[in-house]
Design an enzyme around this catalytic site. Sequence first.
Site, PDB file in Angstrom:
ATOM      1  N   GLY A   1       0.839  -1.200   0.000  1.00  0.00           N
ATOM      2  CA  GLY A   1       0.000   0.000   0.000  1.00  0.00           C
ATOM      3  C   GLY A   1       0.865   1.237   0.000  1.00  0.00           C
ATOM      4  O   GLY A   1       1.970   1.240  -0.565  1.00  0.00           O
ATOM      5  N   GLU A   2       0.365   2.310   0.598  1.00  0.00           N
ATOM      6  CA  GLU A   2       1.080   3.584   0.710  1.00  0.00           C
ATOM      7  C   GLU A   2       1.224   4.318  -0.627  1.00  0.00           C
ATOM      8  O   GLU A   2       1.730   5.424  -0.667  1.00  0.00           O
ATOM      9  CB  GLU A   2       2.489   3.416   1.309  1.00  0.00           C
ATOM     10  CG  GLU A   2       2.552   2.725   2.638  1.00  0.00           C
ATOM     11  CD  GLU A   2       3.981   2.540   3.134  1.00  0.00           C
ATOM     12  OE1 GLU A   2       4.946   2.980   2.451  1.00  0.00           O
ATOM     13  OE2 GLU A   2       4.158   1.944   4.208  1.00  0.00           O
TER      14      GLU A   2
END
Length: 336
Positions: free
Chosen positions: A303-304
């Site tokens: 993610g991120e």
Amino acid sequence: MMTQFTDVSEFQNAFIAAAGQDAASRQGASQRNAQLTKPPGALGRLEDLAIWYAGWRGTDRPRIAAPQVIVFAGNHGVAAQGVSAFPPEVTVQMVANFRAGGAAINQLAKLFGAQISVHALDLDRPTEDFTTAPAMDKAELLAALQVGWDAVDPASDVLITGEMGIGNTTPAAAMCCALWGGDIAGWVGRGTGVDDAGLARKLDAVTKGLALHQGRDPMEVLRCLGGREIAAMTGAIARARLLRIPVILDGFICCAAASVLAKLLPTGLDHCVAGHVSAETAHPALLHHLGQEPLLSLGLRLGEGSGAALALGVLQGAIACHSGMATFAEAGVAAG
């Protein structure tokens, strides 16, 4: 001036009314591509990427000078069901890490010259547990959409949206099943790495949430089953379309947020490209529903915005070749 929405329908109507690509710029970019010092099609998908990007930026010889990464963070009431391998406190801790420059996305954004901002949405007040109530009320949904909308820099020329929210693959799975249909178990993966018992709890939570919130339109699916950071990503991706800023989609959760827009408007993601296919079980199927072919496949599940940030390098390569290469006439090379 910045748009301030007073109702979710205003957001929806603004998105649907947004203009598409500039056809003349796309045609000009295609003609330029045909004259560059290479055999036709020799740069493969890079050629298509450059033409796509040019159409959205309104020039046949574009540059990438101001990429933007926005990380949104939110906490989820459904995490109390034991659907994640990590406690909700990690969301707050990771936000501090983002702001200190210590996360993976910070390194990738720096590497590819992208400005990064972090928006934490009421981390001390998780959404409701969607197995017993809608995740957000209408005011909370609107506020989250507005955060995402306002976070987009009109001067940017590529947008990447990332997220942080312990447990958020669970609402993402629920949203995808509600929006796209199919077997519930097929949408539920291991997320941060839950064991078999955790996976069973996750499947149970999604099943209960879907039973409670049936027959919803796309924005209601987002409100009842989503989360603040997911809604903020939806808002940011929508704003980028109005500004004709191309978007590189990240993983499963980002694509769940984008799915709302795809359901609102069949061409609603024409300004987007999938940066990668993640290791999350359902992401390949989700990309298929979105009609997106990923640029990378590296087994990522962080993610991120990390996978999209890596794909930014691919897009930069496509634009560098398209706009920087000489034509046959300029180079004095016989075109054959």
